[in-house]
Design an enzyme around this catalytic site. Structure first.
Site, PDB file in Angstrom:
ATOM      1  N   LYS A   1      -0.001   6.321   8.015  1.00 26.39           N
ATOM      2  CA  LYS A   1       0.710   6.529   6.750  1.00 26.39           C
ATOM      3  C   LYS A   1      -0.250   6.492   5.568  1.00 26.39           C
ATOM      4  CE  LYS A   1       2.114   3.038   4.742  1.00 26.39           C
ATOM      5  NZ  LYS A   1       1.608   2.085   3.701  1.00 26.39           N
TER       6      LYS A   1
ATOM      7  N   THR B   1       0.869  -1.180   0.000  1.00 26.80           N
ATOM      8  CA  THR B   1       0.000   0.000   0.000  1.00 26.80           C
ATOM      9  C   THR B   1       0.902   1.225   0.000  1.00 26.80           C
ATOM     10  OG1 THR B   1      -1.680  -1.201   1.256  1.00 26.80           O
ATOM     11  CG2 THR B   1      -1.865   1.199   1.192  1.00 26.80           C
TER      12      THR B   1
ATOM     13  N   LYS C   1      -6.886   1.172  -3.081  1.00 27.95           N
ATOM     14  CA  LYS C   1      -6.525   0.574  -1.792  1.00 27.95           C
ATOM     15  C   LYS C   1      -6.523   1.616  -0.683  1.00 27.95           C
ATOM     16  CE  LYS C   1      -5.294  -2.003   1.512  1.00 27.95           C
ATOM     17  NZ  LYS C   1      -3.940  -2.487   1.774  1.00 27.95           N
TER      18      LYS C   1
END
Length: 294
Positions: free
Chosen positions: A241, A96, A172
């Site tokens: 993140k 990701t 995602k």
């Protein structure tokens, strides 16, 4: 004859994913910054590669499952990185990471004559172990056809998101935003109900058999109800993140996402409380605290 597969990144998710590739009968080579983590796979017949470039030289398909943009860039561009390979291969990035990085990697691989696909996954470590992940796949069609049998060994469903690899990366990030939004909504509603005398576990039981009878709900509500956030498989720092990456995308596209900002601030507060390594559902603990619950 089955394609030779390389796997880079043997963390919580990488180990069970690679194990399923090996179990499906694909010859497997592995690389990780710390070789000790590869021991369970080496014991089952996987072979070790000393560098990403060596791995790429041995394999037809290289899968990477890396924590962040910087780490992925290092295994691609660094000394003895993937792009140092002298032999063509297909790189399947299952991490990701930012859409901008994926766009750049797709371009750099193509310039070298290498294939590149983005295939980030949805599912926690227990689903990875069961080979029951969802995969969001994007990139060149011919390469997709080549890697599909390998991805099928790790998943129950592969969703094709087109020819541009960055599309699956953006999807995602939005997927993770949907998950953390559900966690936040449940934690707020459950705190309200608990103060009124209705246990969170009872609320989870009702909603889990009606409005939200879905794997993601059933995965997270037991942790929230039992408050065992240290046992989770997706660290808060990684979730933060991802939300930062999505916020950058939203700013670039001029898409207002106010709830994303709210969740980001809550996650940041939890980080400051020393909960970076806890599962990202630990934001529910902050909701309880703000509500005056023990």
């Amino acid at each position: 004859m089955k394609h030779k597969v390389g796997f880079i990144g043997l963390g919580w998710m990488g180990i069970p994913m690679a194990a399923n590739v090996l179990k499906a009968g694909f010859p497997l080579w592995v690389y990780n910054r710390t070789k000790e983590k590869a021991a369970p796979l080496l014991d089952k017949g996987a072979q070790w590669a000393a560098t990403p470039a060596e791995l790429a030289g041995l394999c037809d398909v290289v899968i990477s499952m890396i924590a962040n943009d910087q780490a992925l860039s290092e295994i691609v561009h660094g000394p003895s990185g993937l792009l140092s390979s002298k032999k063509p291969f297909i790189h399947v990035s299952m991490s990701t990471v930012s859409p901008d990085l994926v766009t750049d990697l797709e371009k750099k691989h193509r310039e070298k004559g290498f294939g590149f696909l983005a295939a980030p996954v949805s599912g926690r470590p227990e689903r990875a172990k069961d080979g029951a992940l969802w995969i969001f796949l994007a990139g060149e069609s011919k390469a997709k056809k080549t890697v599909s049998p390998i991805l099928e060994a790790m998943s129950v469903k592969i969703f094709d998101l087109g020819e541009s690899a960055a599309q699956s990366s953006l999807f995602k990030l939005c997927n993770n935003f949907m998950i953390i939004s559900l966690i936040e909504a449940f934690s707020e509603a459950a705190s309200m109900l608990e103060k009124a005398g209705i246990p969170a576990a009872r609320a989870a039981e009702i909603w889990g058999s009606s409005l939200y009878d879905a794997p993601v709900f059933h995965s997270y509500t037991p942790m929230i109800c039992k408050r065992n956030f240290a046992d989770g498989g997706f660290a808060l720092k990684l979730g933060l993140k991802d939300m930062r990456l999505l916020q950058t995308c939203a700013d670039k596209a001029q898409v207002p996402m106010p709830f994303l900002s709210d969740v980001h601030e809550k996650m940041l507060t939890c980080m400051n409380l020393g909960r970076a390594e806890h599962d990202w559902s630990v934001i529910a603990l902050l909701t309880r605290e703000l509500a005056g619950l023990k």
